[in-house]
Structures are given as C-alpha cells and as structure tokens.
Design a protein around this motif. Structure first.
Motif, PDB file in Angstrom:
ATOM      1  N   GLY A  98      67.686  77.569  30.808  1.00 35.83           N
ATOM      2  CA  GLY A  98      67.117  77.358  32.142  1.00 35.83           C
ATOM      3  C   GLY A  98      67.593  76.068  32.781  1.00 35.83           C
ATOM      4  O   GLY A  98      68.490  75.389  32.274  1.00 35.83           O
ATOM      5  N   GLY A  99      66.973  75.717  33.894  1.00 34.07           N
ATOM      6  CA  GLY A  99      67.351  74.530  34.635  1.00 34.07           C
ATOM      7  C   GLY A  99      67.027  73.242  33.892  1.00 34.07           C
ATOM      8  O   GLY A  99      67.707  72.232  34.055  1.00 34.07           O
ATOM      9  N   THR A 100      65.980  73.263  33.089  1.00 35.58           N
ATOM     10  CA  THR A 100      65.546  72.043  32.389  1.00 35.58           C
ATOM     11  C   THR A 100      65.665  72.173  30.872  1.00 35.58           C
ATOM     12  O   THR A 100      66.125  71.265  30.195  1.00 35.58           O
ATOM     13  N   LEU A 101      65.216  73.325  30.346  1.00 33.32           N
ATOM     14  CA  LEU A 101      65.153  73.495  28.890  1.00 33.32           C
ATOM     15  C   LEU A 101      65.893  74.754  28.436  1.00 33.32           C
ATOM     16  O   LEU A 101      65.965  75.739  29.176  1.00 33.32           O
ATOM     17  N   GLY A 126      58.382  77.501  35.724  1.00 36.01           N
ATOM     18  CA  GLY A 126      59.487  76.803  35.077  1.00 36.01           C
ATOM     19  C   GLY A 126      59.818  75.564  35.886  1.00 36.01           C
ATOM     20  O   GLY A 126      58.917  74.908  36.419  1.00 36.01           O
ATOM     21  N   THR A 127      61.090  75.269  36.045  1.00 39.89           N
ATOM     22  CA  THR A 127      61.489  74.139  36.890  1.00 39.89           C
ATOM     23  C   THR A 127      60.964  74.411  38.306  1.00 39.89           C
ATOM     24  O   THR A 127      60.384  73.552  38.954  1.00 39.89           O
ATOM     25  N   ILE A 129      53.237  73.734  28.466  1.00 39.77           N
ATOM     26  CA  ILE A 129      53.299  73.215  27.092  1.00 39.77           C
ATOM     27  C   ILE A 129      52.494  71.920  26.984  1.00 39.77           C
ATOM     28  O   ILE A 129      52.723  70.972  27.757  1.00 39.77           O
ATOM     29  N   GLY A 167      57.430  72.982  37.586  1.00 39.42           N
ATOM     30  CA  GLY A 167      57.524  71.949  36.549  1.00 39.42           C
ATOM     31  C   GLY A 167      58.464  70.820  36.936  1.00 39.42           C
ATOM     32  O   GLY A 167      58.261  69.666  36.525  1.00 39.42           O
ATOM     33  N   GLY A 168      59.479  71.140  37.726  1.00 41.30           N
ATOM     34  CA  GLY A 168      60.396  70.088  38.192  1.00 41.30           C
ATOM     35  C   GLY A 168      59.688  69.124  39.118  1.00 41.30           C
ATOM     36  O   GLY A 168      59.902  67.902  39.072  1.00 41.30           O
ATOM     37  N   GLY A 228      55.850  79.901  31.186  1.00 48.26           N
ATOM     38  CA  GLY A 228      56.740  78.808  31.583  1.00 48.26           C
ATOM     39  C   GLY A 228      56.402  77.540  30.817  1.00 48.26           C
ATOM     40  O   GLY A 228      55.252  77.323  30.424  1.00 48.26           O
ATOM     41  N   SER A 229      57.411  76.712  30.614  1.00 47.60           N
ATOM     42  CA  SER A 229      57.233  75.512  29.777  1.00 47.60           C
ATOM     43  C   SER A 229      56.331  74.465  30.418  1.00 47.60           C
ATOM     44  O   SER A 229      55.933  73.503  29.748  1.00 47.60           O
ATOM     45  N   ILE A 249      57.479  66.746  37.038  1.00 49.83           N
ATOM     46  CA  ILE A 249      58.197  65.609  36.446  1.00 49.83           C
ATOM     47  C   ILE A 249      58.709  64.651  37.536  1.00 49.83           C
ATOM     48  O   ILE A 249      58.564  63.440  37.437  1.00 49.83           O
ATOM     49  N   TYR A 274      58.069  63.678  29.628  1.00 47.77           N
ATOM     50  CA  TYR A 274      57.113  64.760  29.905  1.00 47.77           C
ATOM     51  C   TYR A 274      55.827  64.600  29.089  1.00 47.77           C
ATOM     52  O   TYR A 274      54.726  64.724  29.625  1.00 47.77           O
ATOM     53  N   ASN A 285      55.897  82.626  36.586  1.00 47.83           N
ATOM     54  CA  ASN A 285      56.665  81.811  35.650  1.00 47.83           C
ATOM     55  C   ASN A 285      56.812  80.394  36.226  1.00 47.83           C
ATOM     56  O   ASN A 285      57.562  80.179  37.179  1.00 47.83           O
TER      57      ASN A 285
END
Ligand code: ADP
Length: 266
Positions: free
Chosen positions: A8-11, A98-99, A228, A121-122, A224-225, A125, A137, A96
């Motif tokens: 993915g874009g980050t992980l 995610g970023t 976490i 998520g982007g 999505g991360s 951060i 993070y 989802n």
C-alpha cells in the motif's frame, strides 16, 4: 509456501501459510526491497501481489508473481475474516481506513466502490506531526489515548447555550472549532492528538453511514491499518456509527484483508 502481499501507500502487509498456519507481517513501504529479498529467498513458492505499489514490488521479484486488483483482494479477504467470525452476511459495507479511506458495498457477492474520503490514516499521521512534532505512529496513538477533545472541538451544546438543541448536544458541531486563539499555546500534545483522531474517526464514520443507505445494509465492516493499536479511533468510529443507526464490525487482522484475499486465490 503461499504468500499474499498488499503493498500500500504506507505499509506492506504480508500473509503467508507455513505448516498449514497463516502468519501475518507488516513493513513500512520504505522496506519494499527487503520484502522482495525475502520473497526471492523463499525458493519454491506461489506469490500474489496487490495494492497500489504492487507493480514496484513485482518488478523487484526474480520469479513470476500473480497480480490482483486491490478492491477484489480486499473483498475476498474480508469474506474470509467475516466467515471466521461467524458473521458472513449477504450485504454489508466495507470501509478501508488506509492511507486514505475507501468505501465499498458488497451485495450478493458483488462489490461496488461507493466512494471514499482523503481523510484517513495518512491524515492522522500528517496532521498529528504538523501540530505536535510527533512522528512515530505508536507514539501518536499512545499519547492521543491520554488526551481530551473537550477544549478543542465545538459541540452542538456549545452553540445552543441555554437552549434545547434540535439534535444531540454531544455531537461535534465543528472539529477544532472552539475559539482556540487564546489557548493555542497552552494546548497539550495529548489534547491535539486526541482531536486529530476524533476528526479522522468522525469523518470516516459519517461518510460510511451515509454510504450505507445506498447499500441496503446497516453493517459497516471497518478495516485498515489505521485501527492498529488505536482504541481511540475504534471508540470514535464505533460510537458515531451506532449513533447513526448502523452496526460497526472490526474483524481481527482486518488490516491484512488485501493480503489474505491475494493469498486466497493461489
Ligand atoms: P495503505 O494500504 O494505504 O498502506 P494501511 O491500511 O496499511 O494503508 O494503513 C496505513 C495507515 O496505518 C497509516 O496512515 C497510519 O495511520 C496507520 N499505521 C498503523 N501502523 C503504522 C506504522 N507502524 N507506521 C505507519 N503507519 C501506521
């Protein structure tokens, strides 16, 4: 070995089977070459790669690998995870985080992307770093748990002072909307980080509950991360989703849905 990878874009999320057991690993996208080295050292194996950076990863592999569209992989992975939870339904929404955030409707095994938002998520951060200087993070989510949004977010009840509001007074009227000019130097990192997570959580859940109307289902599966080790984001998303009449579900290992889906086609 059978390996599914979601770059993915980050992980980079990896799911693989070893001695019949499924294992999960995640790496920052900066370590894409190390992940490729690991795959190249596996010898006899089947590999399927998905995600926005799948092309880059495949170009680093010495053996042919299957490639798969991200949304299809995520959909298959979510199906596996919901089945494991005993919660497989005919229709549900998948959000989802995610970023960025992507929203899908699954109905009778057909999936359709309904939309999304760049808040994800982007944003969590990026804004956190800009406001507090915190980069890691794990530190961001740990500090946010100790913070209060009370002094920063403007609630409906603050606007309807002394009057009964037409909607719940506890709802956020404006994220970061209080008069902050006089207290900006006095706010703690914990308060700012909690408020960033509030903004992300309320945005993704608001967009999701609105999309759920198009999907004829009140179940929203959040993956999505960004979730976490992030109980505060889960809490914000859960309460907002329930408040708006939908049912939130957070499958275990939801961040590995894409990798699981990629693995499932091998
Ligand atoms: P993508 O597939 O776009 O990489 P993910 O589902 O992996 O998206 O989610 C990425 C988000 O997960 C990040 O933007 C961040 O908010 C969060 N995250 C969780 N763990 C980490 C970590 N160790 N490092 C960086 N971001 C993390």
């Amino acid at each position: 070995m059978i390996v599914g990878i979601d770059a993915g874009g980050t992980l980079i999320k990896v799911a693989y089977t070893k001695k019949g057991e499924v294992h999960f690993e995640k790496y920052p996208i900066a370590e894409i070459e190390q992940v490729a080295d690991w795959v190249n050292g596996l010898g006899d194996s089947k590999v399927c790669v998905t995600g926005g950076r799948s092309g880059v990863l495949v170009s680093l592999l010495h053996q042919p690998a299957q490639e798969m569209v991200e949304f299809e992989a995520t959909h298959l992975g979510v199906q596996v995870l919901l089945k494991e939870m005993g919660r497989l339904e005919d229709a549900y929404l998948v959000t989802n985080v995610g970023t960025g955030t992507s929203i899908h409707c699954i109905q009778d095994n057909i999936h359709e992307r309904l939309g999304g938002t760049g808040v994800g998520g982007g944003t969590l951060i990026g804004l956190s770093h800009l406001l507090t200087g915190v980069t890691c993070y794990d530190d961001i989510v740990a500090l946010a748990r100790q913070g209060s949004r009370e002094r920063i977010d403007l609630k409906v009840k603050h606007i309807y002072e002394g009057k009964e509001p037409p909607i719940s007074g506890e709802l956020t009227a404006s994220n970061f909307g209080q008069n902050l000019f006089s207290i900006s130097g006095d706010l703690t990192k914990e308060e700012l980080l909690a408020t960033v997570i509030g903004l992300v959580g309320e945005t993704v859940s608001t967009v999701s509950v609105q999309a759920a109307r198009q999907c004829k289902s009140s179940t929203i599966v959040y993956i999505g991360s960004s979730f976490i080790d992030n109980p505060l984001l889960k809490e914000v998303v859960t309460s907002y989703t329930i408040l708006r009449g939908s049912v939130p579900v957070f499958p275990d290992n939801g961040e590995f849905s894409g990798a699981m889906g990629a693995m499932s086609v091998l």
